[in-house]
Design a protein around this motif. Structure first.
Motif, PDB file in Angstrom:
ATOM      1  N   GLU A 419      -8.862  -2.266  -0.842  1.00  0.00           N
ATOM      2  CA  GLU A 419      -9.134  -1.627  -2.126  1.00  0.00           C
ATOM      3  C   GLU A 419      -8.905  -0.116  -2.108  1.00  0.00           C
ATOM      4  O   GLU A 419      -8.923   0.527  -3.159  1.00  0.00           O
ATOM      5  CB  GLU A 419     -10.585  -1.904  -2.550  1.00  0.00           C
ATOM      6  CG  GLU A 419     -10.883  -3.378  -2.802  1.00  0.00           C
ATOM      7  CD  GLU A 419     -12.354  -3.645  -2.992  1.00  0.00           C
ATOM      8  OE1 GLU A 419     -13.174  -2.725  -2.715  1.00  0.00           O
ATOM      9  OE2 GLU A 419     -12.719  -4.764  -3.411  1.00  0.00           O
ATOM     10  N   GLU A 420      -8.689   0.464  -0.935  1.00  0.00           N
ATOM     11  CA  GLU A 420      -8.556   1.922  -0.831  1.00  0.00           C
ATOM     12  C   GLU A 420      -7.243   2.413  -1.435  1.00  0.00           C
ATOM     13  O   GLU A 420      -6.212   1.743  -1.347  1.00  0.00           O
ATOM     14  CB  GLU A 420      -8.620   2.353   0.641  1.00  0.00           C
ATOM     15  CG  GLU A 420     -10.001   2.302   1.233  1.00  0.00           C
ATOM     16  CD  GLU A 420     -10.036   2.874   2.640  1.00  0.00           C
ATOM     17  OE1 GLU A 420      -9.071   3.562   3.032  1.00  0.00           O
ATOM     18  OE2 GLU A 420     -11.025   2.630   3.354  1.00  0.00           O
ATOM     19  N   HIS A 448     -16.615   7.071 -11.563  1.00  0.00           N
ATOM     20  CA  HIS A 448     -15.312   6.405 -11.521  1.00  0.00           C
ATOM     21  C   HIS A 448     -14.660   6.411 -12.898  1.00  0.00           C
ATOM     22  O   HIS A 448     -13.453   6.647 -13.033  1.00  0.00           O
ATOM     23  CB  HIS A 448     -15.481   4.968 -11.024  1.00  0.00           C
ATOM     24  CG  HIS A 448     -15.522   4.836  -9.537  1.00  0.00           C
ATOM     25  ND1 HIS A 448     -14.604   4.106  -8.824  1.00  0.00           N
ATOM     26  CD2 HIS A 448     -16.373   5.355  -8.611  1.00  0.00           C
ATOM     27  CE1 HIS A 448     -14.880   4.166  -7.528  1.00  0.00           C
ATOM     28  NE2 HIS A 448     -15.963   4.911  -7.376  1.00  0.00           N
ATOM     29  N   GLU A 457      -6.607   8.209 -10.427  1.00  0.00           N
ATOM     30  CA  GLU A 457      -7.076   6.984  -9.791  1.00  0.00           C
ATOM     31  C   GLU A 457      -8.206   7.315  -8.829  1.00  0.00           C
ATOM     32  O   GLU A 457      -8.299   8.433  -8.312  1.00  0.00           O
ATOM     33  CB  GLU A 457      -5.934   6.291  -9.045  1.00  0.00           C
ATOM     34  CG  GLU A 457      -4.832   5.778  -9.950  1.00  0.00           C
ATOM     35  CD  GLU A 457      -3.770   5.009  -9.186  1.00  0.00           C
ATOM     36  OE1 GLU A 457      -3.805   5.037  -7.931  1.00  0.00           O
ATOM     37  OE2 GLU A 457      -2.915   4.402  -9.834  1.00  0.00           O
ATOM     38  N   SER A 459     -11.049   5.284  -5.805  1.00  0.00           N
ATOM     39  CA  SER A 459     -11.511   4.092  -5.078  1.00  0.00           C
ATOM     40  C   SER A 459     -12.601   4.508  -4.110  1.00  0.00           C
ATOM     41  O   SER A 459     -12.896   5.702  -3.940  1.00  0.00           O
ATOM     42  CB  SER A 459     -10.353   3.423  -4.324  1.00  0.00           C
ATOM     43  OG  SER A 459     -10.009   4.171  -3.172  1.00  0.00           O
TER      44      SER A 459
END
Length: 554
Positions: A419-420, A448, A457, A459
């Protein structure tokens, strides 16, 4: 006292076969009676128990309570993850070989194909391709074998694996390794070959011979890296651990520079920076031999870091190596950080040859709080994971969860890794930012959403549950926090504090904390797990006596 024949059922099943034969003859000649049997039942004889064993996966080794041979059960996470990566590497290697063979076969005219024809009358090129069509099983080197548990597990649990060389320069360790190999049966004995030698000399004298090289030293791997990158075959994989986290995380910066050629910065991202320092060190050794690395998985687990990198040879690709390194500038006041590549590309030069970069991108004082900058690095600033590899390995692990003793741990780590953000080196900590401003924390979902609503973006990170990896610049992050403080005011603070100086500036961005599409969602599986038991961590080096804690401190 007469001993009953029923005594045979109390025998240890691991007694040597010759001993069993002698005992069975003795029992056959021994007079048995019901009286003697009842006497034995009330007073069983004292039998010396066999050696204690430790089982992990499909392997079983003899326990060494004297600590003359190193073993740490906490490294089961390391070994399980290595097996999972090795299984996928073998599949990927076969897939790449088939694609390459198909491409080479397509270059041969159809009339010269040897399929179904006499090899003596066909073209030599196609005959050579036929010989190359079968890929040899990968050859593995465990450079620091100790008890040999890792090598034995590779042989028993990884399908399609070839010869495994278990190397160590300690005679006691090699003898222990031989006993453990024999104890694990024919399959282990046929594949695992123990060898007494210095790992550095052995790897230097076997260039490009091994498809897999595993380095898991006690402490730093720095002394082995130059020979290791030469020992790996083209397209092979180097699996390397480092447990000297006090050095890599900034506790001894000068020692880190002497071992790895990089200065660490003591930030919240220190564990990820440790990974990037190790990757930069491996790359710096590889490029001296016209080779380069491609990281596939890089993780921080428990008390150590572990990287899996593929190694290739290309003199032209090596020239672009400066673009993969960066220096880190971190403010001593607000902990804002900025990265600058060591090299740059001249847009007017069609050859795309890297040139030295310009002067630092940061001023003498931080534009947010007025603090000074400290410089760290150089570190690896390219991606540290291959997301496709991570997703594929995770899928395989979930399909065969029963094969992994540390399934919960390694699946949680690989889930976070998959997910990084790949192109966002290092990260900020939400608690650290709020501590600088002395404000209440926004929820992770709100932060987020604010980042995503601003067009960037974001994460998490496998290295820290509070990490925020984002491609947004620090100015945007501080603007979002300025907007948050306007909604949730803070108490008055002295003007000379970094937080006061940051809040004294008006935000250039109007942040939106409303729920963003594709934002953070509730997680169905945990990402960070507690230790399974007490004292789960590093162990005393082999050869040193183990410390026995009092019962009240256990």
């Amino acid at each position: 006292m007469t001993i009953a024949c029923g005594f045979s059922r109390f025998l240890n099943t691991r007694v040597h076969s010759s001993t069993n034969r002698v005992l069975s003859l003795w029992f056959a000649s021994c007079p048995c009676s019901s009286a003697s049997a009842s006497a034995f039942a009330s007073e069983p004889p004292e039998i010396a128990a066999g050696p204690e064993t430790v089982r992990e996966g499909r392997a079983e080794i003899f326990a060494d309570k004297s600590n003359s041979v190193f073993f740490n059960k906490a490294q089961v996470n390391n070994r399980d993850l290595s097996i999972a990566v090795l299984r996928w590497f073998i599949l990927k290697r076969q897939e790449e070989h088939d694609i390459q063979l198909k491409g080479r076969r397509a270059e041969i005219p159809p009339e010269q194909h040897a399929d179904g024809l006499d090899p003596a009358t066909t073209g030599s090129e196609d005959t050579a391709l036929r010989k190359e069509s079968s890929l040899k099983a990968p050859k593995v080197l465990e450079a620091l074998a100790a008890s040999g548990l890792r090598a034995i597990r590779y042989a028993l649990e990884v399908d399609g694996i070839g010869e495994v060389i278990a190397l160590d320069n300690n005679e006691v360790a090699i003898e222990s390794c031989k006993r453990n190999i024999y104890h694990n049966g024919i399959l282990a004995s046929s594949k695992v070959v123990p060898h007494l030698a210095d790992a550095r000399i052995y790897m230097l004298t076997h260039p490009k011979e091994f498809d897999v090289v595993d380095l898991d030293p006690y402490g730093s791997p720095a002394a082995f890296l130059d020979s290791a990158v030469q020992c790996v075959a083209d397209g092979g994989i180097l699996m390397c651990s480092a447990t000297d986290m006090a050095v890599l995380a900034g506790g001894n910066a000068e020692v880190c520079f002497s071992k790895y050629g990089s200065y660490p910065v003591r930030g919240k991202y220190r564990h990820e920076m440790a990974l990037r320092i190790l990757l930069a060190c491996i790359e710096s050794h590889a490029i001296r031999h016209k080779r380069y690395i491609v990281p596939v998985i890089s993780v921080h687990m428990d008390f150590y870091i572990r990287v899996f990198v593929r190694i290739f040879t290309s003199a032209s690709t090596v020239k672009s190596s400066p673009l993969k390194f960066s220096h880190v500038y971190q403010c001593v006041g607000c902990n804002s950080f900025h990265l600058q590549n060591v090299g740059r590309i001249n847009s007017k030069d069609k050859r795309n040859i890297p040139l030295p970069n310009f002067c630092p991108i940061v001023p003498q004082e931080c534009s947010e709080c007025g603090g000074k900058f400290v410089m760290g690095g150089p570190i690896w600033s390219d991606p540290i994971h291959d997301r496709d590899w991570a997703a594929s390995i995770l899928s395989n692990i979930r399909a065969t969860s029963g094969l992994y003793q540390a399934y919960a741990k390694i699946s949680a780590i690989l889930t976070s890794v998959s997910e990084e953000l790949p192109n966002a080196p290092l990260f900020v900590s939400l608690h650290s930012i709020c501590a600088t401003l002395k404000c209440t924390n926004p929820t992770m979902v709100m932060f987020h959403s604010a980042i995503r609503n601003a067009g960037y973006e974001i994460s998490g990170s496998h290295a820290d549950p509070l990490a925020l990896k984002t491609d947004a610049p620090m100015s945007v992050i501080w603007d979002i926090m300025r907007c948050w403080v306007k909604l949730h005011p803070v108490k008055s603070q002295p003007e000379n504090l970094p937080g006061s100086r940051i809040l004294s500036q008006e935000p250039q961005l109007q942040a939106s904390f409303s729920q963003a599409t594709g934002g953070l969602v509730a997680r169905k599986s945990p990402r960070f797990l507690p230790n399974p038991e007490k004292h789960w961590g590093p162990k005393m080096k082999a050869g040193r006596p183990l410390k026995i804690l009092p019962i009240d401190k256990l």
